[in-house]
Structures are given as C-alpha cells and as structure tokens.
Write a protein that holds these residues in place. Structure first.
Motif, PDB file in Angstrom:
ATOM      1  N   VAL A 109       0.671  -1.359  -0.183  1.00  0.00           N
ATOM      2  CA  VAL A 109      -0.136   0.120  -0.170  1.00  0.00           C
ATOM      3  C   VAL A 109       0.851   1.471  -0.087  1.00  0.00           C
ATOM      4  CG1 VAL A 109      -1.621   1.430   1.269  1.00  0.00           C
ATOM      5  CG2 VAL A 109      -1.853  -1.102   1.139  1.00  0.00           C
ATOM      6  N   SER A 111       1.232   5.303   0.788  1.00  0.00           N
ATOM      7  CA  SER A 111       0.524   6.248   1.393  1.00  0.00           C
ATOM      8  C   SER A 111       1.211   7.618   1.262  1.00  0.00           C
ATOM      9  CB  SER A 111       0.544   6.021   2.843  1.00  0.00           C
ATOM     10  OG  SER A 111       1.752   5.793   3.497  1.00  0.00           O
ATOM     11  N   ALA A 127      -3.956   8.726  -9.059  1.00  0.00           N
ATOM     12  CA  ALA A 127      -4.367   7.287  -8.453  1.00  0.00           C
ATOM     13  C   ALA A 127      -4.504   6.629  -9.522  1.00  0.00           C
ATOM     14  CB  ALA A 127      -5.427   7.369  -7.498  1.00  0.00           C
ATOM     15  N   HIS A 131      -2.507   3.181 -10.501  1.00  0.00           N
ATOM     16  CA  HIS A 131      -3.469   1.923 -10.676  1.00  0.00           C
ATOM     17  C   HIS A 131      -3.117   1.193 -11.815  1.00  0.00           C
ATOM     18  CE1 HIS A 131      -6.489  -1.265 -10.150  1.00  0.00           C
ATOM     19  NE2 HIS A 131      -6.697  -0.857 -11.072  1.00  0.00           N
ATOM     20  N   GLY A 138      -2.241  -1.406  -3.469  1.00  0.00           N
ATOM     21  CA  GLY A 138      -3.218  -0.392  -2.807  1.00  0.00           C
ATOM     22  C   GLY A 138      -2.863   0.933  -2.636  1.00  0.00           C
ATOM     23  N   MET A 139      -3.723   2.062  -2.388  1.00  0.00           N
ATOM     24  CA  MET A 139      -3.083   3.390  -2.240  1.00  0.00           C
ATOM     25  C   MET A 139      -4.273   3.931  -1.087  1.00  0.00           C
ATOM     26  SD  MET A 139      -2.769   4.786  -6.155  1.00  0.00           S
ATOM     27  CE  MET A 139      -3.797   3.553  -6.913  1.00  0.00           C
ATOM     28  N   ARG A 140      -3.405   4.722  -0.430  1.00  0.00           N
ATOM     29  CA  ARG A 140      -3.997   5.774   0.849  1.00  0.00           C
ATOM     30  C   ARG A 140      -3.570   7.049   0.335  1.00  0.00           C
ATOM     31  NH1 ARG A 140      -2.760   7.092   6.156  1.00  0.00           N
ATOM     32  NH2 ARG A 140      -4.369   7.455   7.376  1.00  0.00           N
ATOM     33  N   LEU A 141      -4.550   7.927  -0.214  1.00  0.00           N
ATOM     34  CA  LEU A 141      -3.939   9.227  -0.441  1.00  0.00           C
ATOM     35  C   LEU A 141      -4.906  10.213   0.197  1.00  0.00           C
ATOM     36  CD1 LEU A 141      -3.894   9.171  -4.552  1.00  0.00           C
ATOM     37  CD2 LEU A 141      -2.130   8.776  -2.964  1.00  0.00           C
ATOM     38  N   ILE A 142      -4.380  11.150   1.140  1.00  0.00           N
ATOM     39  CA  ILE A 142      -4.727  11.838   2.104  1.00  0.00           C
ATOM     40  C   ILE A 142      -4.718  13.300   1.480  1.00  0.00           C
ATOM     41  CG2 ILE A 142      -5.037  12.836   4.555  1.00  0.00           C
ATOM     42  CD1 ILE A 142      -5.890   9.805   4.006  1.00  0.00           C
ATOM     43  N   LEU A 158       1.745   8.844   7.348  1.00  0.00           N
ATOM     44  CA  LEU A 158       1.811   8.863   6.031  1.00  0.00           C
ATOM     45  C   LEU A 158       3.347   8.656   5.718  1.00  0.00           C
ATOM     46  CD1 LEU A 158      -0.289  11.877   4.961  1.00  0.00           C
ATOM     47  CD2 LEU A 158      -0.868   9.572   4.610  1.00  0.00           C
ATOM     48  N   GLU A 159       3.544   7.658   4.577  1.00  0.00           N
ATOM     49  CA  GLU A 159       5.065   7.750   4.316  1.00  0.00           C
ATOM     50  C   GLU A 159       5.638   9.107   3.641  1.00  0.00           C
ATOM     51  OE1 GLU A 159       7.047   4.135   2.680  1.00  0.00           O
ATOM     52  OE2 GLU A 159       4.950   3.390   2.458  1.00  0.00           O
ATOM     53  N   THR A 300       5.397   3.241  -2.512  1.00  0.00           N
ATOM     54  CA  THR A 300       5.046   4.916  -1.979  1.00  0.00           C
ATOM     55  C   THR A 300       6.448   5.391  -3.027  1.00  0.00           C
ATOM     56  OG1 THR A 300       4.292   4.480   0.096  1.00  0.00           O
ATOM     57  CG2 THR A 300       5.374   6.459  -0.318  1.00  0.00           C
TER      58      THR A 300
END
Length: 325
Positions: A109, A111, A127, A131, A138-142, A158-159, A300
């Motif tokens: 994932v 981040s 994103a 993809h 997987g991705m976690r974008l904030i 977050l990284e 990442t």
C-alpha cells in the motif's frame, strides 16, 4: 516462619521454543516415514535430521514417532503436532510472499499526502495512473493542508506527501520540486494597477481561505512573516475554508484575497477580479516530504515518482522551467 527455616525452591526449566527448521524436518520425516527419505528431500545427511527430531522430542517431552524396523510412524502426539507445524510453515511462506510483493510492486500500500488544491497541479488522476501501472498495489491518498500533511508524515501516519513550503521540517527530508507565484486579487482595478507592497497590504481588508489552519497555512505564514517585519500581522477581515469562497467574496468587493497563478491558469478567477503580483514576489514552493533517513516502501516510492513526472509535465505545459529552490 521460625528463624533459620530453609526454603526449598523447585525451579521449572523454561521450555525452548520450537524452530521452523525443526518443524520442517518433522514434516519431511512424517511424509517419508524415515530419516533417510527426509534427508534426501532436504538435501541433508541422515544423522542431521535424526538429531533435530531427537531434540524436538526432548524439548516437547514426548515421542513423536514410533520406531519400527521398516518405518517411522507418527504417535498420537505427532499427529497432534502435524497440522500446527503445517500451519506455521504456511504462515511463514505467506509472510515472505507479502514482503516480496512490497519489494516487487505485486502488492503493498502506498500512502501519500496531497495538498487540497492538488487538481491545480495535474494531480487529479495520480491514483488512476498508479493503478494502471501497478494494479495490485493499494493506495491511501490524504488531502490536507500542508501543515497537517507534514505532521502526519512525522507521526508515521503517511510515508510521504506533497507540501507547500514553509512547513515545520523537524524529522523530515524536504525536496523542493516546483514553485508557483502567488498573486494579489482584488475587484478594484486601480488597486491592481501596480504591484502590492507590504505597507499597502497592511491597510487592505482581506478575505482569506484555509480558516481552519489560519496563519499556520504555509502561504499565509509567509505573508504574516512579511507583515511582522513591518510591525503588523496578518489579520483577515473574513476567513473561509475554501479558495472558491474567498474568490467569490473578493469579486463582490467584500475584501481582497490571494490566489496562486495555477488557479488563474485553470480558470478559477471570477471575471470581476483583477490580479497583480506582490512587489516582493511571493511563491508557493511545492516539495516532497518524507521521514528523515527512512527509506520509502517501493509502492510509495513509485507513487512519488509518478507525482514528480506529472508536476514536471505541468510545469513544462506552462512554458516555465522548474526553478532551483
């Protein structure tokens, strides 16, 4: 207790933990019914396998194999151990596969934190591109204000992330990427006829966005520092949360505001607003931030690489070069 009584303590020896090697030898022996067959499978000598099984039985305090002249067969205790040994080795393999997936971008994932106006800098489809290149990742974008992104990276939530400078860089590695000029926006054409000086700025009623973060917002922080050098401070007449709201109010003459040139290029500026640069040019510097001396995961790192590609393409499209910051 009478004086002089001698206490006798019975100490129970702590059991040694089982090793994956012992479980591997145990299962191979169970499959083949002999130390010789297990040794052939494991590419070992027969005495080495026999010694590991002997140690395993000693540690457990019970025989695992019934020994006959022709074959080794599992005892009731051996039958009980077998499914757990198989599960332990399978879990170990799954864990190793998961780590390899991170290394080879077959999983993991990413981040990453983004500024809330990321769409201004060609990052809307970040994103989707990630993809398309790596569908198993997987991705976690904030999306947050840069001050909050920096804090999330520092705290390990977050990284990495894209931030607007300045931010508190304690514990962070900061790599500037591009910068975007910040302009003064007003409904008064006369006021926009000349560059805005710091002294004149002190006299203007301002409508500013990012109300939640106030002067901790990087752009507002820069303005506030300039005003402090002239004996003032940044005190907007009206604060709203989003740029669009500030621009609408400024267009109605409620007060003046600030806007990044990228927002002008994207057509965000209402028709009734005029812009002028600051006499001392003001810039939003976009930078990649990560924890200091901590390598990024492959997922990442790849996401950061795509973001940098997009920012470089965005800058080229504006016929501007990436400045050295």
């Amino acid at each position: 207790m009478p004086f002089g009584t001698i206490l006798l303590c019975h100490c129970v020896a702590k059991a040694e933990p089982l090793t994956l090697q012992q479980l591997r030898y145990f299962l191979a022996t169970a499959r083949h019914g002999s130390f010789a067959g297990a040794a052939d499978e494991l590419l070992l000598k027969q005495p080495s396998v026999a010694e590991q099984i002997r140690r395993l039985e000693a540690e457990l305090g019970v025989p695992l194999f019934a020994r006959t002249k022709r074959r080794l067969t599992l005892t009731a205790a051996g039958d009980a151990l077998r499914p757990y040994a198989e599960q332990a080795l399978a879990t170990c393999r799954d864990g190793a596969d998961a780590v390899r997936a991170h290394r080879t971008l077959r999983g993991g994932v990413a981040s990453f934190g983004l500024p809330r106006n990321a769409e201004l800098y060609a990052l809307t489809d970040l994103a989707a591109e990630m993809h398309a290149r790596h569908p198993l990742v997987g991705m976690r974008l904030i999306g947050q204000n840069s001050a909050e992104v920096a804090e999330a990276i520092r705290g390990g939530a977050l990284e990495a992330g894209l931030v607007v400078l300045p931010v508190d860089d304690e514990g962070l590695d900061i790599e500037p990427v591009i910068r975007d000029e910040v302009l003064y926006a007003t409904a008064d054409a006369g006021r926009a006829a000349t560059p805005m000086t710091t002294d004149r700025l002190l006299e203007q009623p301002l409508v500013l966005y990012d109300a939640h973060y106030g002067n901790a917002d990087p752009t507002r922080r820069q303005l506030n520092e300039r005003l402090q050098q002239h004996g003032g401070r940044l005190e907007p007449h009206i604060e709203v949360e989003y740029l669009a709201g500030a621009l609408r109010l400024a267009a109605q003459g409620v007060g003046d505001t600030i806007v990044a040139r990228a927002a002008l290029d994207a057509g965000y500026l209402p028709e009734d607003l005029h812009t002028t640069p600051f006499a001392e040019p003001l810039y939003d510097t976009l930078a990649v931030a990560k924890q200091r001396n901590l390598p990024l995961s492959p997922a990442t790192r790849e996401l950061v690489s795509i973001a940098l590609e997009r920012l470089a393409a965005f800058d080229r499209a504006r016929n501007r070069t990436i400045p050295t910051v």
